[in-house]
Design an enzyme around this catalytic site. Sequence first.
Site, PDB file in Angstrom:
ATOM      1  N   ASP A 322      -3.757  -2.414   3.043  1.00 31.03           N
ATOM      2  CA  ASP A 322      -2.613  -2.367   2.142  1.00 31.03           C
ATOM      3  C   ASP A 322      -3.032  -1.830   0.774  1.00 31.03           C
ATOM      4  O   ASP A 322      -4.086  -2.215   0.238  1.00 31.03           O
ATOM      5  CB  ASP A 322      -2.055  -3.780   2.014  1.00 31.03           C
ATOM      6  CG  ASP A 322      -0.870  -3.865   1.085  1.00 31.03           C
ATOM      7  OD1 ASP A 322       0.073  -3.086   1.276  1.00 31.03           O
ATOM      8  OD2 ASP A 322      -0.887  -4.700   0.161  1.00 31.03           O
ATOM      9  N   GLU A 358      -3.254   2.709   3.597  1.00 29.83           N
ATOM     10  CA  GLU A 358      -2.032   3.028   2.885  1.00 29.83           C
ATOM     11  C   GLU A 358      -2.520   3.708   1.598  1.00 29.83           C
ATOM     12  O   GLU A 358      -2.993   3.026   0.686  1.00 29.83           O
ATOM     13  CB  GLU A 358      -1.239   1.763   2.565  1.00 29.83           C
ATOM     14  CG  GLU A 358       0.079   2.055   1.870  1.00 29.83           C
ATOM     15  CD  GLU A 358       0.836   0.785   1.501  1.00 29.83           C
ATOM     16  OE1 GLU A 358       2.080   0.818   1.525  1.00 29.83           O
ATOM     17  OE2 GLU A 358       0.188  -0.228   1.176  1.00 29.83           O
TER      18      GLU A 358
END
Length: 621
Positions: A322, A358
Amino acid sequence: MASGVAEAAEVGLFDEAGNETRIGLPDYDDGVWHGFITGIGPGQAYGYRVHGPYDAARGLRCNPAKLLIDPYARAVRGEVTFGPEVFDYEVGNVDAPSSLDSAGHVPLSLVTDPAFDWGDDAPLRRDYADTIIYEVHVKGFTMRHPAVPDSLRGTYAGLAPGCHGASDATRCDRGGTAAGSSVRARRFSASARPDQLLGLQHDRVLRPASGLLFRGAFRIPGGQVTEFKAMVKALHAAGLEVILDVVFNHTAEGGEGGPSLCFRGLDNTAYYRLNPGHPDQYYDTTGTGNSLNAGNTVALRLIMDSLRYWLTEMHVDGFRFDLAGTLARQYGGFSSMSAFFDLVAQDPVVSQAKLIAEPWDVGQMDSYDLGRFPAPWREWNGKYRDSMRDFWRSQRRGALGEFATRFAGSSDLYGGDRRKPTASVNLITVHDGFTLKDLVSYDTKHNEANGESNRDGTDDNRSWNCGAEGPTIDPEVLALRARQSRAMLTTLLLSFGVPMLLGGDELGRTQAGNNNAYCQDNEISWFDWSAVDSELLSYTRKLVSFRRSHPVFRRRRFLSGIEAAELGWFTPAGTPMTPADWSDANALALGVYLDGSDAPDTGPDGRPMLDDDFLVLVNAW
């Protein structure tokens, strides 16, 4: 326990009645406090207390009144009860340390039993080119699944029955090879043989979420570890890899006014990135109040130890990181030469796992780092998502060239660095944002149920309601939505790269226009297995089978030289695209033709069809 600022450290041992026995850690070497405690075993609850300087103005937040979670704990028990006890400062005066004891208001760390019978379980090591990621939340997937017993719904243990339900409409065999999941609470993902898919949620460092436990496992302290291992073993046996979604960019302690639960009380200056001019403030690149300090060896060691633990002890197959741009900020700016990337590349265990980034974070001039991650990293391709959404809602004139570039693997992003088409993880919808059904059913977000007056969630949805906002019975609107959904699924599953399908999109799952449902642990975010779009599911399975049958879609290199002839672009009339066609601002359609035969097959309406000869018509209606 790692802390370079502590002057003394204690372990607090807790019995079942909550009584605490404190034992000092007698030794300190190279920033680590350590000792040996006899007579304890699996199930023992404990926490740390750190004695040292409290000077918020200098970023020093030691306070022995605060019981701290062990960052290396394999499991925890209990939840945070918010109140003045969990803050290391007196309420209303951040410069004064709080004397209130936080024990009883924070989770306890648990000693766990590492024994587990893995049998012949081993990493599946699916090639990226043969991988399809299916992003799904374990609780959302299983909570109302008819093949999952009531006692197992919403748990790790419920995932295997959910993927092997007897009903064809509820089986988890979409044809994928990986299941992915993303950020926020607790998330994980997986990868499988090409006739199956799946995934889950996660947010811990070294411990699986106790909230996804089988109810009977609560009677066994640390039982979530065993249950998670059993889940992974079962998924591997079904041919599914498990890709864990990890959040190494921030923690739940928030900004300078947040609670003291773990890292802040251990060594605030080591674990968090602080504002150089004001160390009482956090340098936030995540939008959550704090950022882990990827430039500090203590934080980096924790991250690497955690990754190795999940790979070696828990047998997961890879990770989705993330806001991964934050991890590359060793000296503040994003750098593909950061220490974190070097550590991963040199680690004999972590470097062999699936590593998916990401590739962005929040609020910095260089926060969008798509295409900048080094090999062997793969990246969520945000440009693919935006380009395909715009193309299919006919929003951008002259977008054919952009569409073709993204469809063919985004060589503009990855080809120059000699990376592969599989460096691009292609996505149209993910856990943040609209589902596919909502993408074709709503022009704007509808997040009123989140309690923030519809202010939360992105306004840049690039969606189109096809003529009516939300539910409708208009047959023309419904037909258009069905066409749009199939067009985007076709684009996603036949593009070069690694396709990632949001769990439930193949079923026609809706969140009623909510594009930020992270806070909704209810019917909004749970799969509704009684309302499956069986035709869309059948179409998706056909697409997956089609991808598997044609190696050209699973390219390991970009097309060049004589290979480039394998890919042809055509007008809707079936004629090859010319330079004038590519630059025609009014052109909204083209075909993709790959088998090299003389003429495409057509359907009754004269349109080219998806069949074993392979021609796909891509048309922005």
